[in-house]
Design a protein around this motif. Sequence first.
Motif, PDB file in Angstrom:
ATOM      1  N   GLN A 159       0.440  -0.835  -0.150  1.00 31.06           N
ATOM      2  CA  GLN A 159      -0.051  -0.013  -0.194  1.00 31.06           C
ATOM      3  C   GLN A 159       1.175   0.785  -0.119  1.00 31.06           C
ATOM      4  N   VAL A 160       0.791   2.543  -0.962  1.00 33.15           N
ATOM      5  CA  VAL A 160       1.899   3.232  -1.009  1.00 33.15           C
ATOM      6  C   VAL A 160       0.850   4.636  -1.625  1.00 33.15           C
ATOM      7  N   ASP A 161       0.331   5.480  -0.322  1.00 33.28           N
ATOM      8  CA  ASP A 161      -0.080   6.519  -1.301  1.00 33.28           C
ATOM      9  C   ASP A 161      -1.871   6.224  -0.749  1.00 33.28           C
ATOM     10  N   GLY A 162      -2.518   4.814   0.431  1.00 35.98           N
ATOM     11  CA  GLY A 162      -3.411   4.497   0.762  1.00 35.98           C
ATOM     12  C   GLY A 162      -3.696   3.739  -0.916  1.00 35.98           C
ATOM     13  N   GLU A 163      -2.907   3.589  -1.694  1.00 32.31           N
ATOM     14  CA  GLU A 163      -3.433   2.749  -3.241  1.00 32.31           C
ATOM     15  C   GLU A 163      -3.068   1.505  -2.978  1.00 32.31           C
ATOM     16  N   TYR A 164      -3.207   0.168  -3.102  1.00 30.07           N
ATOM     17  CA  TYR A 164      -2.338  -0.665  -3.234  1.00 30.07           C
ATOM     18  C   TYR A 164      -2.037  -1.562  -4.434  1.00 30.07           C
ATOM     19  N   HIS A 165      -0.536  -1.472  -4.226  1.00 28.73           N
ATOM     20  CA  HIS A 165      -0.265  -2.763  -5.628  1.00 28.73           C
ATOM     21  C   HIS A 165       0.296  -3.395  -5.265  1.00 28.73           C
TER      22      HIS A 165
END
Length: 229
Positions: A159-165
């Motif tokens: 999770q980077v800056d609230g976005e999942y990758h």
Amino acid sequence: RNSIGGFIALLGAVGIVGGAATGGTNGRYLVAGGAFLALIGIIILIPLLSRPVIALVRPAISKLFGVSGKLASQNAVRNPRRTGATASALAIGLTLVTGISVLGVTLGQAIDKMTTDNIKADYMVSMASGDSLDQSALTALSKADGVSALSPQQATSLQVDGEYHSASGVTPGDVEKVFSLDTVSGSLATLKDGQVAVGSKTAKSNGWKTGDTLPVEFDDEKKGEVTIG
């Protein structure tokens, strides 16, 4: 009715011929549309075509099936519309079965191509349950005769800056030997602990570049940092 059926069938034939001559994606669309129109036209024309077709095959049917064949051919000619309705139902059923079969084969081939295009490895080993391979299995595989490269994969998400990758853990030295990957910047072979390789589209959309440090949160909710290598 017969005129309409003939016109639709003619349009379908023109579409098939035009699509075959055009080729490519547009040609395939024309062929598909032409085949559909041709089928509709033939279904409309079946009552008209039933008499000459039955007259043509009646001698063979009578010879092969005797009295039963003769009665069947006479019954079919007696009511062309009923014969047409029965033949239409059979034609539609066969068309649906054939279409679904072709679609299934095409999708299977497309999936196989997508799966294998980026793979150099001769074999992929996985657990039927979807779990990760045990370390003892990886050790045995690495020591097997003929194995020159082995890159275990561990799927996870970051999770980077609230976005999942989605992410995969790999062996840096071997990953380029088992997968066909084009590197835009940096090197997969020199990745170290705490470094990640990012897809070019993802990097561009987020404004990331080689050397950037990203704050991440792992699946176990622990936080840390990774560097784009």
